[in-house]
Scaffold this active site. Structure first.
Site, short mmCIF file in Angstrom:
data_model
loop_
_atom_site.label_atom_id
_atom_site.label_comp_id
_atom_site.label_asym_id
_atom_site.label_seq_id
_atom_site.Cartn_x
_atom_site.Cartn_y
_atom_site.Cartn_z
N LYS A 68 0.88 -1.15 -0.03
CA LYS A 68 0.08 -0.02 0.20
C LYS A 68 1.01 1.28 0.01
CE LYS A 68 -3.89 -1.80 2.79
NZ LYS A 68 -4.92 -1.67 1.84
N ARG A 107 -10.03 -11.32 2.41
CA ARG A 107 -11.07 -12.55 1.77
C ARG A 107 -10.42 -13.97 1.84
NH1 ARG A 107 -11.42 -9.24 -3.80
NH2 ARG A 107 -10.93 -7.61 -2.20
N1 BES Z 1 -7.84 -3.65 4.57
C1 BES Z 1 -8.27 -3.53 3.25
C2 BES Z 1 -9.42 -2.66 2.96
C3 BES Z 1 -9.66 -1.26 3.49
C4 BES Z 1 -8.91 -0.28 2.85
C5 BES Z 1 -10.48 -1.07 4.66
C6 BES Z 1 -9.11 1.20 3.22
C7 BES Z 1 -10.32 0.36 5.14
C8 BES Z 1 -9.65 1.51 4.68
C9 BES Z 1 -8.10 -4.68 2.25
O1 BES Z 1 -7.29 -5.77 2.78
C10 BES Z 1 -7.59 -4.17 1.00
O2 BES Z 1 -6.64 -3.87 0.98
N2 BES Z 1 -8.54 -4.40 -0.03
C11 BES Z 1 -8.15 -4.02 -1.41
C12 BES Z 1 -8.52 -4.92 -2.22
C13 BES Z 1 -8.10 -4.71 -3.64
C14 BES Z 1 -6.73 -5.06 -3.74
C15 BES Z 1 -9.04 -5.73 -4.55
C16 BES Z 1 -8.56 -2.55 -1.73
O3 BES Z 1 -9.80 -2.21 -1.05
O4 BES Z 1 -7.75 -1.79 -2.18
MN MN Z 2 -5.33 -5.42 2.12
#
Ligand code: BES
Ligand code: MN
Ligand code: ZN
Length: 495
Positions: free
Chosen positions: A274, A348
């Site tokens: 990230k 997931r």
């Molecule tokens: N924990 C994150 C989702 C999240 C992001 C929650 C910001 C709260 C605030 C999750 O694990 C994630 O990173 N999801 C990705 C999925 C994508 C790579 C398909 C996302 O939402 O960017």
């Molecule tokens: Mn994530």
């Protein structure tokens, strides 16, 4: 904070501050305000007419040493339009009162619950809001003198007729459990590791009389939990799967409800790392798991006649020489294979194995809760969480339960065409779809694991924590979902 109900005449209430909510278009010549006006030698009328007191939400005016009252101060507190005052508004008004008035001088507060169509519900909201408002999140500061705390809250019935004993005890349970979840969420990631989360869960389970079991990584390997283990591989902190079980004396049905919460104690994104901005917030990525633990406290104390399993898979998601990678193919506990497209779609994966574990343990209904997608935050912001599932009746029950708690859900669709977005050429599915419909494709992924039973999914990515303090609540974890899940279970048991 001690919470009591006022017995008898509120003029005799002993408190540092007595608060009377006032509504739009209320006048000083009838009902409660007329009585107060008399006690205060016309002060109420003057304050209303001059505009110093008004029904404007969260606006207040204070009177000291009023002869007719035992309380040392009286406040008229703006509560807005009576007809528009919902459960959540009341919780927030009460939380704001706790956070704004408590000081060195004011340590006990008496709050009048105005007569309404459902005064007990209102009393519950007031107590819940106060306890939620009370929780402090500056837990690691070493120099500050501790913030003064409210020692006693007295809940006063306007007409003196409502009995608030039940309301106070059930609201206290709901709020304490929510605060338990918030405290877990607010801990720093280096402290709240999977092992620490499991330790806290076990301690709580023993205290509340719940069954407890835990899987370590060796046991996960033996079972073949390839999805959960893949996420954990990059981290030196070992993963855990914790399960709390509640078994009623004489169940009213054969249902076994599994509540499954994402317990990512820190989500860096892994190899698909990230951006640095706001990455610190990913310590909150275990808030779904915390909400399940909170719900289990309420269930343990209120004893609904239905079996419940609380399951929390927990790990970190970090990049390293051992970390799982885009392009890897995983074999999940269910046997289904997953092509990893993005290691940041890890929630997931750990949920998939936990859901399978719950179903193997006899779950007839699975509700998972997770800070799952940024896409959910884009769609619904911080106001509502998303709900999706394969059983419309289950979804409706969840929407109803949320309404009862002042939590808000919004249903998103799960049409079969969305399945195409996570089709893989080499495995049973991909762990991430493209840019579109991100919250839905995440749910569609989970459906591949929960879909054999009655299943629903709550995406709480936008509601699990707040990034700035609100008048009614400290910055940090909100405990969102704990109350809704518990209410859902309680409603179902008495259906
Ligand atoms: N924990 C994150 C989702 C999240 C992001 C929650 C910001 C709260 C605030 C999750 O694990 C994630 O990173 N999801 C990705 C999925 C994508 C790579 C398909 C996302 O939402 O960017
Ligand atoms: Mn994530
Ligand atoms: Zn995550």
């Amino acid at each position: 904070m001690e919470i009591i109900r006022a017995e008898g005449d509120f003029r005799k209430i002993d408190a540092d501050l007595l608060i009377v909510p006032i509504f739009k278009d209320e006048r000083a010549d009838s009902g409660l305000l007329a009585a107060l006006n008399e006690l205060t030698n016309g002060w109420v009328k003057t304050a209303l007419e001059s505009g110093e007191a008004s029904s404007e939400r969260n606006k207040s005016v204070l009177l000291h040493r009023c002869e007719g009252l035992k309380a040392s101060r009286l406040a008229l507190y703006g509560a807005g339009d009576r007809d528009k005052l919902g459960l959540l508004d009341l919780q927030r008004i009460s939380g704001s009162i706790l956070r704004s008035f408590v000081s060195q001088a004011i340590r006990s507060i008496a709050l009048v619950v105005r007569d309404s169509g459902d005064t007990k519900r209102d009393a519950r909201a007031v107590v819940e809001g106060a306890l939620l408002g009370q929780l402090d999140s500056s837990i690691y500061s070493s120099n500050d003198k501790p913030r003064p705390r409210c020692e006693r809250l007295t809940v006063v019935s306007e007409s003196g007729t409502a009995d608030f004993a039940e309301a106070i005890s059930s609201a206290s349970i709901f709020a304490e459990a929510t605060n338990f979840a918030r405290e877990l969420g607010n801990e720093a990631g280096n402290r709240m590791t999977p092992i620490e989360l499991a330790r806290r869960a076990k301690e709580m389970a023993e205290r509340e009389g719940l069954g407890y079991e835990e899987l370590d990584e060796d046991e996960m390997k033996e079972l073949g939990m390839g999805a959960l283990l893949a996420v954990s591989r990059g981290s030196a902190e070992p993963a855990r799967l914790m399960a709390l079980s509640y078994q009623p004396e004489n169940p009213s049905c054969d249902d076994v409800i599994a509540l499954v919460g994402k317990g990512l104690t820190f989500d860096s994104g892994g190899i698909s790392i990230k951006p640095a901005d706001d990455m610190d917030e990913m310590k909150f990525d275990m808030c779904g798991g915390a909400a399940v633990l909170g719900a289990m406290i309420i269930i343990a104390r209120l004893k609904p006649r239905i079996k419940v399993l609380g399951v929390v898979p927990s790990s970190e998601n970090l990049p390293s020489g051992r970390a799982y990678k885009p392009g890897d193919v995983l074999r999940s506990y269910s046997g289904k294979t997953i092509e990893v497209i993005n290691t940041d779609a890890e929630g997931r994966l750990i949920l998939a194995d936990a859901i399978t574990w719950a179903i193997n343990r006899g779950a007839t209904h699975v509700i998972d809760i997770a800070t799952l997608t940024g896409a959910c935050v884009v769609a619904l912001g911080e106001v509502r969480a998303a709900v999706m599932g394969n059983d419309e009746a289950l979804i409706q029950d969840l929407l109803g339960a949320a309404d009862q708690c002042g939590e808000r859900l919004w249903q998103m669709p799960l049409d079969k065409e969305y399945r195409d977005l996570i089709r893989s050429d080499i495995a049973d599915m991909k762990n991430a779809g493209g840019r579109v419909a991100g919250a839905i494709t995440a749910a569609m992924f989970l459906k591949q694991f929960g879909g054999s039973v009655s299943w629903a999914h709550l995406d709480v990515a936008g509601t699990a924590w707040i990034t700035k303090a609100m008048p009614y609540m400290a910055k940090g974890a909100t405990g969102f979902g704990a109350r809704t899940l518990a209410s859902f279970v309680i409603n179902r048991a008495s259906k």
